[in-house]
Structure formats: C-alpha cells, structure tokens
Design a protein around this motif. Sequence first.
Motif, mmCIF file in Angstrom:
data_model
loop_
_atom_site.group_PDB
_atom_site.id
_atom_site.type_symbol
_atom_site.label_atom_id
_atom_site.label_comp_id
_atom_site.label_asym_id
_atom_site.label_seq_id
_atom_site.Cartn_x
_atom_site.Cartn_y
_atom_site.Cartn_z
ATOM 1 N N SER A 244 0.806 -20.432 10.292
ATOM 2 C CA SER A 244 1.626 -19.640 9.368
ATOM 3 C C SER A 244 0.904 -18.389 8.870
ATOM 4 N N LEU A 245 -0.384 -18.265 9.221
ATOM 5 C CA LEU A 245 -1.092 -17.018 8.918
ATOM 6 C C LEU A 245 -0.454 -15.833 9.643
ATOM 7 N N ILE A 246 0.383 -16.129 10.641
ATOM 8 C CA ILE A 246 1.097 -15.071 11.349
ATOM 9 C C ILE A 246 1.963 -14.241 10.394
ATOM 10 N N CYS A 247 2.323 -14.833 9.261
ATOM 11 C CA CYS A 247 3.124 -14.109 8.253
ATOM 12 C C CYS A 247 2.373 -12.902 7.695
ATOM 13 N N LEU A 248 1.047 -12.916 7.819
ATOM 14 C CA LEU A 248 0.246 -11.794 7.320
ATOM 15 C C LEU A 248 0.495 -10.516 8.113
ATOM 16 N N LEU A 249 1.182 -10.637 9.245
ATOM 17 C CA LEU A 249 1.554 -9.450 10.013
ATOM 18 C C LEU A 249 2.500 -8.544 9.214
ATOM 19 N N THR A 250 3.117 -9.101 8.193
ATOM 20 C CA THR A 250 4.043 -8.312 7.381
ATOM 21 C C THR A 250 3.346 -7.593 6.221
ATOM 22 N N VAL A 251 2.032 -7.772 6.081
ATOM 23 C CA VAL A 251 1.303 -7.139 4.972
ATOM 24 C C VAL A 251 1.447 -5.611 4.984
ATOM 25 N N PRO A 252 1.357 -4.955 6.138
ATOM 26 C CA PRO A 252 1.544 -3.489 6.114
ATOM 27 C C PRO A 252 2.895 -3.058 5.540
ATOM 28 N N ALA A 253 3.960 -3.763 5.881
ATOM 29 C CA ALA A 253 5.282 -3.436 5.338
ATOM 30 C C ALA A 253 5.312 -3.666 3.833
ATOM 31 N N ALA A 254 4.670 -4.756 3.391
ATOM 32 C CA ALA A 254 4.609 -5.053 1.956
ATOM 33 C C ALA A 254 3.842 -3.963 1.212
ATOM 34 N N THR A 255 2.722 -3.541 1.791
ATOM 35 C CA THR A 255 1.903 -2.489 1.183
ATOM 36 C C THR A 255 2.668 -1.178 1.096
ATOM 37 N N LYS A 256 3.425 -0.877 2.151
ATOM 38 C CA LYS A 256 4.236 0.343 2.168
ATOM 39 C C LYS A 256 5.256 0.341 1.032
ATOM 40 N N ASN A 257 5.908 -0.807 0.817
ATOM 41 C CA ASN A 257 6.899 -0.911 -0.257
ATOM 42 C C ASN A 257 6.261 -0.733 -1.625
#
Length: 299
Positions: A244-257
């Motif tokens: 489930s660490l694969i969810c960390l792939l969304t960190v860039p999108a979260a940071t952008k927001n």
Amino acid sequence: MTIKKIKLFIRASRPFSLTASVIPVVLGGILALKEPNFNYGYFILSIIAIVFLQSSVNLLNDHDDFINKVDAKDSYGSSGVVVEGLLTLKEVYLSGILLLILGCLIGLFLVYNVGKPILILGIIGALCGYFYTGKPLMLKYRGLGAPLVFIIFGPLMTLGGYYLQMHEFTLQSFVISIPTALLTTAILHANDIRDIRHDKRAGIKTLSISIGYKNAQKLYSTLIIIAYVFLIIIIIFKYISYLSLICLLTVPAATKNINKLRAAEDSSNHIAELDKESGKLQGQFGILLILSILLSYIL
C-alpha cells in the motif's frame, strides 16, 4: 427525455465527486474478497445504492443552495444547472428525491438479507445526506459539513461495505477507512475555502468561515498530510500490506494542491477547481489503495 436533458442531470449529479462514496464502499467489500462466501451481488448493489444516494445529495444540495441564495451566477460551488437556468428547481429536487428513494430501496433489500446493522448505518447516512443542506437541520450551514463528511464517507461506508460480506465490524476495516476519509473531507473543505466570500454573503456559517481563511488553509494541508502519515502507521502495524506504499505515488499531486492553496492569498479565483483536483487526488489514492490490497492477496 432528450439526450441533452440526460446530460444535464448527469452534470447535476457531479460525477467527478462520486469516488468520494464509491471508494470507501468498495474498500470495505475488497477487505472481505478473499473469504469463500463473498457475495458479488451484494457488492454490486451496494455500489449502485451509494452512487444513487450521493447523486441525490448533490442534486438536493444544488436545490437547497439556490433556495438559500448560497449559489449565484458569480459563485463556484454548484453544478450550475439551476443558476444557468438549464434545469428548473422542481426538476432538480424531484430527481434528487427519486434517486434517494431508489438508493433507500436497494438499501432495504440489503437490510432484509443481511440484518439490522445495515439499516442503522443506512438511516444515519440517508438522514445526514438529506439534512446536509435540507431544512430544518441544514447541517452544512451550521459548520458541521466537514465532520459529517469524514464520518459518513469514511468509517460509516467502509464498515457497511465490510459488514455486508462478513456480518461483523472489525478494527481493521475501521482504521483502513481513515486515510481516504481525510482526503474526502479535504474535497469539501477546499470547496468551503473557495466559497468563503459567497457563503458569508448568504449568511451561512461553514467551518472555514468559523476558523478564518488562514486557519482553513492550514486545516486543508493537515487533512492531507495526516492521511499519508496514517497510511504509513497502519502499514507499520500490519493492518494492510507494505504494498500500500504505492499510494505515496500521489504525494506530488497532494503537494501541488497544498501549494496552490497556500499561494491563493484569499482569492477564490485561483482555487476555483481545487475541490475537483482534491477529488482526483482522493480517487487516485483510493484506487491505488484498493489495488494494493488486491495485489496482497496474490503475492
């Protein structure tokens, strides 16, 4: 009914937001997928029901926000079908009630086959959905939108999806619901931050208005950051697989927001799409979380 009219009703249901309800229900079901008695029929019906119910809430929200002068031509919060005169108030209201009834009928079928706990969860969800902006409670207008969304679109739906299959509630299904619940709450919070000026003008009181713009910015960042921190915690404590660490792939999108909101400086024009972008983030995170759980059954 013409194709154009159908498209307007679909627009009014705000399809971009439906991952908020579909993902927690699917997540609850997927947690029980490896069990031999998994009921695919119940699983599919629960998804259909929740799509009907959230679409109903979105339609009724458009109706109520227009009636209460929250939505206007210069605001961003609604689907725009009523403000632009594309659908009448009556059409939007009746379609919302129809979807609410259909969702509840499916829910009653599941209650009959599964048991009373689903009835209790369903009643809580349906009442909170209707009175989210509906009279006399109008919960959103009293600053209760964010906590309600967290509870309903998090533990309530995931526990319900799991109970349909296993006929029990577990700590695992509860804790796994938290990260996506936080991200779903961030969708609403982004909406409320953007609409502070319009909501003040309408005389309603959201959480963002109560705590002020700067604190609302901080709360949005906190909701997103805690979602990732909590994910890592439940992986460490082995509630879910390291996959489930694969969810960390969304960190860039979260940071952008987060950065977009920080740079907005109290200007709703710069964050007009932040709720949709937050919805995409929640959807991407939730899909990756579900895929990681499915992969853990294979690997």
